[in-house]
Design a protein around this motif. Structure first.
Motif, PDB file in Angstrom:
ATOM      1  N   THR A  21      -9.206  12.853 -29.602  1.00  0.00           N
ATOM      2  CA  THR A  21      -8.850  14.204 -30.029  1.00  0.00           C
ATOM      3  C   THR A  21     -10.097  15.003 -30.392  1.00  0.00           C
ATOM      4  O   THR A  21     -11.185  14.453 -30.551  1.00  0.00           O
ATOM      5  N   LYS A  22      -9.909  16.303 -30.541  1.00  0.00           N
ATOM      6  CA  LYS A  22     -11.032  17.212 -30.777  1.00  0.00           C
ATOM      7  C   LYS A  22     -11.615  17.059 -32.183  1.00  0.00           C
ATOM      8  O   LYS A  22     -11.069  16.336 -33.010  1.00  0.00           O
ATOM      9  N   ILE A  23     -12.710  17.752 -32.431  1.00  0.00           N
ATOM     10  CA  ILE A  23     -13.414  17.513 -33.708  1.00  0.00           C
ATOM     11  C   ILE A  23     -12.729  18.159 -34.916  1.00  0.00           C
ATOM     12  O   ILE A  23     -12.773  17.611 -36.014  1.00  0.00           O
ATOM     13  N   PHE A  24     -12.071  19.310 -34.713  1.00  0.00           N
ATOM     14  CA  PHE A  24     -11.456  19.959 -35.884  1.00  0.00           C
ATOM     15  C   PHE A  24      -9.956  20.197 -35.745  1.00  0.00           C
ATOM     16  O   PHE A  24      -9.367  20.967 -36.506  1.00  0.00           O
ATOM     17  N   CYS A  25      -9.319  19.613 -34.697  1.00  0.00           N
ATOM     18  CA  CYS A  25      -7.860  19.721 -34.570  1.00  0.00           C
ATOM     19  C   CYS A  25      -7.360  18.489 -33.825  1.00  0.00           C
ATOM     20  O   CYS A  25      -8.151  17.666 -33.398  1.00  0.00           O
ATOM     21  N   GLY A  26      -6.059  18.378 -33.678  1.00  0.00           N
ATOM     22  CA  GLY A  26      -5.499  17.157 -33.086  1.00  0.00           C
ATOM     23  C   GLY A  26      -5.305  17.238 -31.581  1.00  0.00           C
ATOM     24  O   GLY A  26      -4.706  16.340 -30.974  1.00  0.00           O
ATOM     25  N   CYS A  27      -5.798  18.303 -30.936  1.00  0.00           N
ATOM     26  CA  CYS A  27      -5.600  18.455 -29.498  1.00  0.00           C
ATOM     27  C   CYS A  27      -6.333  17.363 -28.720  1.00  0.00           C
ATOM     28  O   CYS A  27      -7.391  16.909 -29.139  1.00  0.00           O
ATOM     29  N   SER A  28      -5.760  17.014 -27.574  1.00  0.00           N
ATOM     30  CA  SER A  28      -6.358  15.982 -26.728  1.00  0.00           C
ATOM     31  C   SER A  28      -7.641  16.481 -26.069  1.00  0.00           C
ATOM     32  O   SER A  28      -7.774  17.666 -25.757  1.00  0.00           O
ATOM     33  N   GLN A  38      -4.324  22.240 -23.582  1.00  0.00           N
ATOM     34  CA  GLN A  38      -4.680  21.392 -24.713  1.00  0.00           C
ATOM     35  C   GLN A  38      -5.333  22.236 -25.789  1.00  0.00           C
ATOM     36  O   GLN A  38      -6.533  22.095 -26.080  1.00  0.00           O
ATOM     37  N   THR A  39      -4.551  23.132 -26.333  1.00  0.00           N
ATOM     38  CA  THR A  39      -5.075  24.066 -27.329  1.00  0.00           C
ATOM     39  C   THR A  39      -4.057  24.244 -28.452  1.00  0.00           C
ATOM     40  O   THR A  39      -2.885  23.907 -28.295  1.00  0.00           O
ATOM     41  N   CYS A  40      -4.540  24.755 -29.574  1.00  0.00           N
ATOM     42  CA  CYS A  40      -3.683  25.017 -30.721  1.00  0.00           C
ATOM     43  C   CYS A  40      -4.333  26.175 -31.486  1.00  0.00           C
ATOM     44  O   CYS A  40      -5.425  26.617 -31.126  1.00  0.00           O
ATOM     45  N   PRO A  41      -3.693  26.659 -32.532  1.00  0.00           N
ATOM     46  CA  PRO A  41      -4.292  27.794 -33.251  1.00  0.00           C
ATOM     47  C   PRO A  41      -5.743  27.546 -33.707  1.00  0.00           C
ATOM     48  O   PRO A  41      -6.552  28.472 -33.721  1.00  0.00           O
ATOM     49  N   VAL A  42      -6.082  26.294 -34.028  1.00  0.00           N
ATOM     50  CA  VAL A  42      -7.447  26.031 -34.510  1.00  0.00           C
ATOM     51  C   VAL A  42      -8.468  26.233 -33.394  1.00  0.00           C
ATOM     52  O   VAL A  42      -9.437  26.988 -33.537  1.00  0.00           O
ATOM     53  N   CYS A  43      -8.233  25.569 -32.241  1.00  0.00           N
ATOM     54  CA  CYS A  43      -9.257  25.663 -31.192  1.00  0.00           C
ATOM     55  C   CYS A  43      -9.150  26.964 -30.397  1.00  0.00           C
ATOM     56  O   CYS A  43     -10.059  27.305 -29.639  1.00  0.00           O
ATOM     57  N   LEU A  44      -8.060  27.699 -30.581  1.00  0.00           N
ATOM     58  CA  LEU A  44      -7.972  29.041 -29.990  1.00  0.00           C
ATOM     59  C   LEU A  44      -8.628  30.069 -30.903  1.00  0.00           C
ATOM     60  O   LEU A  44      -8.775  31.234 -30.532  1.00  0.00           O
TER      61      LEU A  44
END
Ligand code: ADP
Ligand code: MG
Ligand code: ZN
Length: 478
Positions: A21-28, A38-44
């Motif tokens: 998973t990514k460094i600051f969120c749970g995305c793959s 593979q995005t979420c509010p954090v990495c967007l």
């Protein structure tokens, strides 16, 4: 390379980590998925979304630090590096600036024919990657944020290298280490291991460093060497003509073998670094470091030494066998089963690696396992088969998956050690070549090889060569 000036090289390497998973969120972090899937509010970078640090990334950073002799900071800080680019939705990259997690490390490199040389590692810090821009139709650009927020380590060296070859030796060693540690897949072409080379020159004897250019877009070891050598010549010609090197970022064009200016060099203050208020300072306890240390594998440099000392292998063999972990594991398993290291080494380096290369297969998928190969070596050692026939057995195992003994049995490959049987062949060969036999008798020793060869051929390689020799000698003195 140019001899009018001393060359100075410092390298910055971005190591893409293989965490799930990514460094600051749970995305793959999986590669090659549909854009933005593979995005979420954090990495967007949506307003109000908060980063949460992935501790696996810290484990990997500590691993890298320990393996490169760094000090691991008990207290480090994440900072915002501010700049605008469409692949960076937050408008800043979370990185480390003051107080990185690792500092003051080193690697020893060794070039053929020269002394060991220590290359300093200034720092290793953690950061997030940006997304990717796609300019497909030439009209518009699209952005894929799957890569945004994936974890990177940046490894910054001291300006300690003096030739392109030293730079490559350092890079190859660092590459070997991160792949051995299992924290990076090491693919240069896909950008998993990216190097920026800082290059300057100065008149011999001058203390101060010259002005450097930073070379980017170097995605193979060969290009890195080419780009550095090109840059040294470019700077030398500039200085020779009374000009000045300007500090800038240059992009290497591998097709043309030249580099061109991309932009003037930005300075740290351009980025308005400041501690990220969304992330607490990172505390790393001694326990945490010890726990990570206990998971470190034996590293390639240590294996290289051990194979020479413990197994008495030549440096060349030790280098080939230790360069990649799966090869080292294959070799070590084999030696554990068959205690003749040099023979094992020869077989792995020529037969095994050769066949794998031919067929484009990975050693972990090698159809001849170390146990099967040990089965062959055992039958050579007890004279059941000759070394030559052994290669046939190897091919038999490769294509059928059967054991050495099965192949030897089925294909009737047992060495003939029956004196009567060999003598019969020897007699046939002598009868077929009476003239040469007389010459041999008359002292033309060279012909011995011819007769041994003929007998071996007639026996389809199965006669025991020593016995063939003895029998021929007996015939000569008869
Ligand atoms: P940045 O490139 O991000 O501004 P640094 O100032 O830390 O960062 O330098 C980056 C790299 O450039 C380091 O690897 C350093 O060793 C190398 N470097 C710095 N000055 C020179 C120079 N004059 N010649 C060659 N390399 C240099
Ligand atoms: Mg730089
Ligand atoms: Zn995300």
């Amino acid at each position: 390379m140019n001899s009018r000036y001393e060359v100075v090289i410092g390298l910055e390497v971005h190591v893409q980590l293989t965490t799930k998973t990514k460094i600051f969120c749970g995305c793959s972090t999986r590669f090659g998925q549909a854009p933005n899937s593979q995005t979420c509010p954090v990495c967007l970078g949506l307003p109000g979304a908060l980063p949460v640090l992935n501790h696996k990334v810290v484990d990997y950073a500590i691993k890298a630090g320990l393996a490169t002799n760094c000090q691991i900071a008990p207290h480090s800080i994440f900072a915002r590096k501010n700049y605008f680019y469409p692949d960076l939705p937050k408008g800043y990259q979370i990185s480390q600036f003051e107080l990185p997690i690792c500092e003051r490390g080193w690697l020893d490199i060794e070039l053929e024919g020269s002394e060991k040389k220590r290359i300093g590692i200034t720092r290793i810090h953690m950061e997030e990657d940006a997304g990717k821009l796609l300019h497909a139709d030439g009209q518009s650009s699209s952005v894929d944020l799957n890569r945004a927020c994936t974890p990177l380590l940046e490894v910054v060296s001291e300006p300690d290298m003096r030739t392109a070859d030293e730079a490559i030796a350092y890079l190859k060693q660092l590459h070997q280490i991160v792949v051995y540690l299992g924290i990076c897949d090491g693919n240069l072409e896909e950008g998993s291991f990216r190097c920026d080379a800082n290059v300057s020159i100065r008149p011999w004897g001058q203390k101060e460093l010259g002005t450097r250019a930073e070379l980017k877009n170097l995605n193979s070891f060969r290009f890195i060497k080419q780009a550095i050598e090109y840059e040294v010549e470019r700077q030398a010609e500039l200085l020779d003509d009374g000009g000045k090197v300007v500090q800038e970022t240059r992009l290497f064009d591998a097709d043309k073998g030249v580099s061109r200016s991309m932009r003037g060099k930005e300075e740290a203050h351009d980025y308005r670094y400041f501690p990220d208020p969304d992330l607490l300072p990172l505390k790393v306890s001694e326990d945490w470091i010890d726990q990570v240390r206990s998971t470190l594998p034996e590293l390639p440099q240590a294996k290289l030494q051990r194979y020479q000392q413990e197994f008495g292998l030549p440096a060349y063999d030790a280098g080939v066998l230790s360069a990649e972990k799966p090869v080292a594991e294959y070799f070590e398993t084999l030696v554990a089963l068959h205690d003749q290291p040099k023979i094992c080494s020869n077989w792995v380096m020529s037969e095994v690696l050769g066949a794998l290369k031919d067929k484009g297969i990975d050693i972990v998928d090698c159809p001849v396992t170390p146990a099967m190969l040990a089965g062959i070596l055992k039958r050579i050692a007890d004279s059941t088969i000759s070394g030559k026939i052994a290669k046939q057995v190897f091919d038999g195992i490769w294509s059928t998956g059967k054991s050495a003994d099965q192949i030897i049995e089925e294909q009737g490959l047992k060495q003939v050690t029956d004196t009567g049987a060999i003598e019969a062949i020897v007699n046939e060969v002598i009868a077929a070549n009476p003239g040469q036999f007389e010459e041999l008798k008359g002292g033309k020793d060279k012909l011995m090889g011819f007769f041994v060869g003929q007998v071996m051929k007639a026996s389809k390689g199965k006669a025991n060569p020593e016995m063939v020799n003895q029998l021929l000698k007996k015939k000569l003195s008869a």
